[in-house]
Enzyme design. Structure first.
Site, mmCIF file in Angstrom:
data_model
loop_
_atom_site.group_PDB
_atom_site.id
_atom_site.type_symbol
_atom_site.label_atom_id
_atom_site.label_comp_id
_atom_site.label_asym_id
_atom_site.label_seq_id
_atom_site.Cartn_x
_atom_site.Cartn_y
_atom_site.Cartn_z
ATOM 1 N N GLY A 19 0.796 -1.293 0.085
ATOM 2 C CA GLY A 19 -0.127 -0.039 -0.012
ATOM 3 C C GLY A 19 0.847 1.272 -0.095
ATOM 4 O O GLY A 19 2.156 1.060 -0.338
ATOM 5 N N SER A 139 -4.178 5.931 13.390
ATOM 6 C CA SER A 139 -4.890 7.166 12.837
ATOM 7 C C SER A 139 -5.120 8.038 13.733
ATOM 8 O O SER A 139 -5.762 7.991 14.925
ATOM 9 C CB SER A 139 -5.925 6.720 11.819
ATOM 10 O OG SER A 139 -6.496 7.953 11.366
ATOM 11 N N THR A 141 -7.839 9.622 13.443
ATOM 12 C CA THR A 141 -9.445 9.231 13.835
ATOM 13 C C THR A 141 -9.648 8.702 14.950
ATOM 14 O O THR A 141 -10.820 8.796 15.576
ATOM 15 C CB THR A 141 -9.792 8.213 12.518
ATOM 16 O OG1 THR A 141 -11.285 8.364 12.688
ATOM 17 C CG2 THR A 141 -9.675 6.846 12.979
ATOM 18 N N TYR A 165 -14.690 2.372 10.162
ATOM 19 C CA TYR A 165 -13.460 2.472 10.048
ATOM 20 C C TYR A 165 -12.224 2.843 11.236
ATOM 21 O O TYR A 165 -11.414 2.256 11.642
ATOM 22 C CB TYR A 165 -12.952 3.293 8.824
ATOM 23 C CG TYR A 165 -11.393 3.746 8.867
ATOM 24 C CD1 TYR A 165 -10.333 2.977 8.481
ATOM 25 C CD2 TYR A 165 -11.237 5.033 9.072
ATOM 26 C CE1 TYR A 165 -8.875 3.449 8.516
ATOM 27 C CE2 TYR A 165 -9.986 5.331 8.987
ATOM 28 C CZ TYR A 165 -8.789 4.796 9.003
ATOM 29 O OH TYR A 165 -7.455 5.124 8.997
ATOM 30 N N LYS A 169 -9.578 1.398 13.973
ATOM 31 C CA LYS A 169 -8.274 1.790 14.754
ATOM 32 C C LYS A 169 -8.218 1.909 16.313
ATOM 33 O O LYS A 169 -7.258 1.410 16.633
ATOM 34 C CB LYS A 169 -7.896 3.108 13.710
ATOM 35 C CG LYS A 169 -7.769 3.070 12.436
ATOM 36 C CD LYS A 169 -6.462 2.172 12.039
ATOM 37 C CE LYS A 169 -6.212 1.849 10.590
ATOM 38 N NZ LYS A 169 -5.089 1.015 10.332
HETATM 39 N N1 UFG Z 1 -12.101 17.725 1.224
HETATM 40 C C1 UFG Z 1 -12.736 18.302 0.070
HETATM 41 N N2 UFG Z 1 -12.934 17.857 -1.004
HETATM 42 C C2 UFG Z 1 -12.552 16.625 -1.399
HETATM 43 C C3 UFG Z 1 -12.051 15.918 -0.339
HETATM 44 C C4 UFG Z 1 -11.645 16.412 0.747
HETATM 45 O O1 UFG Z 1 -13.068 19.580 0.498
HETATM 46 O O2 UFG Z 1 -12.789 16.246 -2.344
HETATM 47 C C5 UFG Z 1 -11.676 18.373 2.304
HETATM 48 C C6 UFG Z 1 -12.300 17.566 3.539
HETATM 49 O O3 UFG Z 1 -13.634 18.377 3.721
HETATM 50 C C7 UFG Z 1 -11.383 18.036 4.700
HETATM 51 C C8 UFG Z 1 -10.181 17.891 3.855
HETATM 52 O O4 UFG Z 1 -10.373 18.030 2.531
HETATM 53 O O5 UFG Z 1 -11.526 19.202 5.170
HETATM 54 C C9 UFG Z 1 -9.221 16.670 3.939
HETATM 55 O O6 UFG Z 1 -10.261 15.733 3.803
HETATM 56 P P1 UFG Z 1 -9.636 14.166 3.396
HETATM 57 O O7 UFG Z 1 -10.735 13.257 3.178
HETATM 58 O O8 UFG Z 1 -8.431 14.236 2.638
HETATM 59 O O9 UFG Z 1 -8.934 13.700 4.973
HETATM 60 P P2 UFG Z 1 -9.794 13.538 6.341
HETATM 61 O O10 UFG Z 1 -9.096 14.690 7.436
HETATM 62 O O11 UFG Z 1 -11.254 13.891 6.174
HETATM 63 O O12 UFG Z 1 -9.521 12.134 6.806
HETATM 64 C C10 UFG Z 1 -8.341 11.655 7.076
HETATM 65 C C11 UFG Z 1 -8.119 10.310 6.507
HETATM 66 C C12 UFG Z 1 -9.016 9.246 7.216
HETATM 67 C C13 UFG Z 1 -9.168 9.581 8.832
HETATM 68 C C14 UFG Z 1 -9.304 11.159 8.971
HETATM 69 C C15 UFG Z 1 -9.577 11.372 10.442
HETATM 70 O O13 UFG Z 1 -8.203 10.142 5.381
HETATM 71 O O14 UFG Z 1 -8.675 7.858 7.055
HETATM 72 O O15 UFG Z 1 -8.274 11.746 8.381
HETATM 73 O O16 UFG Z 1 -8.209 11.260 11.150
HETATM 74 F F1 UFG Z 1 -10.324 8.624 9.357
#
Ligand code: UFG
Length: 356
Positions: A19, A139, A141, A165, A169
């Site tokens: 991965g 994570s 999370t 998910y 974790k």
């Molecule tokens: N976002 C957008 N557009 C997109 C995708 C994301 O605006 O197309 C925003 C989200 O709203 C957020 C930021 O970009 O504000 C980051 O989003 P991600 O999905 O990249 O990451 P997250 O922080 O939501 O999620 C990450 C990990 C998860 C974990 C989570 C909490 O990917 O595995 O952090 O720790 F669960």
């Protein structure tokens, strides 16, 4: 003879080593002289000619070293036992897990089965083989909705986690802590990643999500390479610098080096029971700042549309990583620009990821 895993070469088993974070960690380990054994079920990987994941073929090409690869699921106890019979494993880094937040809400049994049962099987196989050193890919999370910022390792965990998910974790952490409490021979490091992004500077390996990406960085990269038409910004009414979500993005090569630092710690005298470290930069970046930085890296303006908030998203998640600095001697060295330039090199050289 005491095996000196701090300076000497080790046999490191990486579950999920094909991965994104696993393959980058494999490079760092091979470059330091360790032997790497990968067990991966390949559900999210692209296979190459000899049935080895392309990511691992490229790890071999970049390092000039061999990765021993076994295609097996964490649900296959016999296969796991056989791996431990075949190699004299010194330490395990457990990356293998399903990780799509949305998918986990729709398929809870698959997520709990794979991530929890898979982890229990691994721990049982390790126990049987007498391998009691473990680094776990956890994570941010587990912190749920932040109660204060920046988040340190003492922040409460397991409260307000909104998806299976994240629960897996958290539960895996609990299982490992209980195990280390019950048997003092276990040495466990839990690494809580914030938002891993970037790619190897060679542009040969990087993040290659199946289907439509969930995360921001791969989405931006796929829009930049014109593989996807639309970039949506989920909400601009958070209490942040520009109203968009703020996260602590960390370059995957820095993250990989964090694992190497954690391994050394497992052989140090102070290492007993379970140690826990945040891995991030401590710096918050908004969605718009990320789009802007990526536009500079790829040399074109990226169009986006503001849309409503994504369910369960919070405004700001930022770490403090002082503990990793103090106890592991680890700090994230790569900048936001490095994250974007390296991601763009990977995505533009491999518009379809590892698929040809
Ligand atoms: N976002 C957008 N557009 C997109 C995708 C994301 O605006 O197309 C925003 C989200 O709203 C957020 C930021 O970009 O504000 C980051 O989003 P991600 O999905 O990249 O990451 P997250 O922080 O939501 O999620 C990450 C990990 C998860 C974990 C989570 C909490 O990917 O595995 O952090 O720790 F669960």
């Amino acid at each position: 003879m005491v095996h000196d895993g701090q300076s000497g070469a080790r046999v490191v088993l990486l579950t999920g080593g094909a991965g994104f974070v696993g393959s980058h960690t494999a490079i760092e380990l091979l470059e330091r002289g360790d032997s790497v054994v990968v067990v991966d079920n390949c559900v999210n990987a692209v296979k190459g000619g000899d049935d080895k994941p392309v990511a691992l073929q490229r790890v071999e090409e970049l390092t000039g070293k061999t990765v021993k690869y076994h295609e097996a699921s964490m649900l296959d106890c016999e296969a796991l036992d056989n791996v431990f019979k075949q190699y004299k494993v010194d330490v395990v880094i457990h990356f293998a897990a399903l990780k799509s937040v949305g998918e986990s809400v729709d398929q809870p049994l698959r997520y709990y089965g794979n991530n929890i049962t898979g982890t229990l099987n691994l721990l049982q196989a390790m126990s049987t083989a007498g391998v009691k050193r473990l680094v776990f890919s956890s994570s941010a999370t587990v912190y749920g909705t932040p109660q204060y910022l920046p988040i340190d390792e003492s922040h409460p965990t397991g409260q307000g986690i909104t998806n299976p998910y994240g629960q897996t974790k958290f539960m895996c952490e609990q299982i490992m802590m209980d195990l280390a409490r019950a048997d003092p021979e276990w040495r466990v490091v839990l690494l809580r990643y914030f938002n891993p992004v970037g790619a190897h500077p060679s542009g040969r390996i990087g993040e290659d999500p199946r289907g439509i990406p969930n995360n921001l960085m791969p989405t931006i990269a796929q829009v930049a390479v014109e593989r996807r038409p639309n970039l949506y910004v989920y909400g601009n009414d958070f209490e942040t610098v520009d109203g968009t979500g703020v996260r602590d993005y960390v370059h995957v090569v820095d993250l990989a080096r964090g694992h190497v630092a954690a391994l050394s710690k497992l052989w140090s005298k102070e290492s007993t029971g379970t140690l826990i470290y945040n891995l991030g930069t401590g710096q918050g970046i908004s969605v718009l700042q990320m789009i802007e930085a990526f536009s500079r890296a790829c040399g074109k303006k990226l169009a986006y549309k503001i849309t409503s908030r994504r369910k369960g998203d919070v405004g700001t998640v930022v770490a403090t990583c002082e503990l990793a600095k103090k106890e592991l001697g680890w700090v994230a060295e790569r900048s936001l620009e490095d994250m974007c330039v390296d991601t763009w090199r990977w995505q533009s050289n491999n518009p379809n990821g590892f698929s040809i």
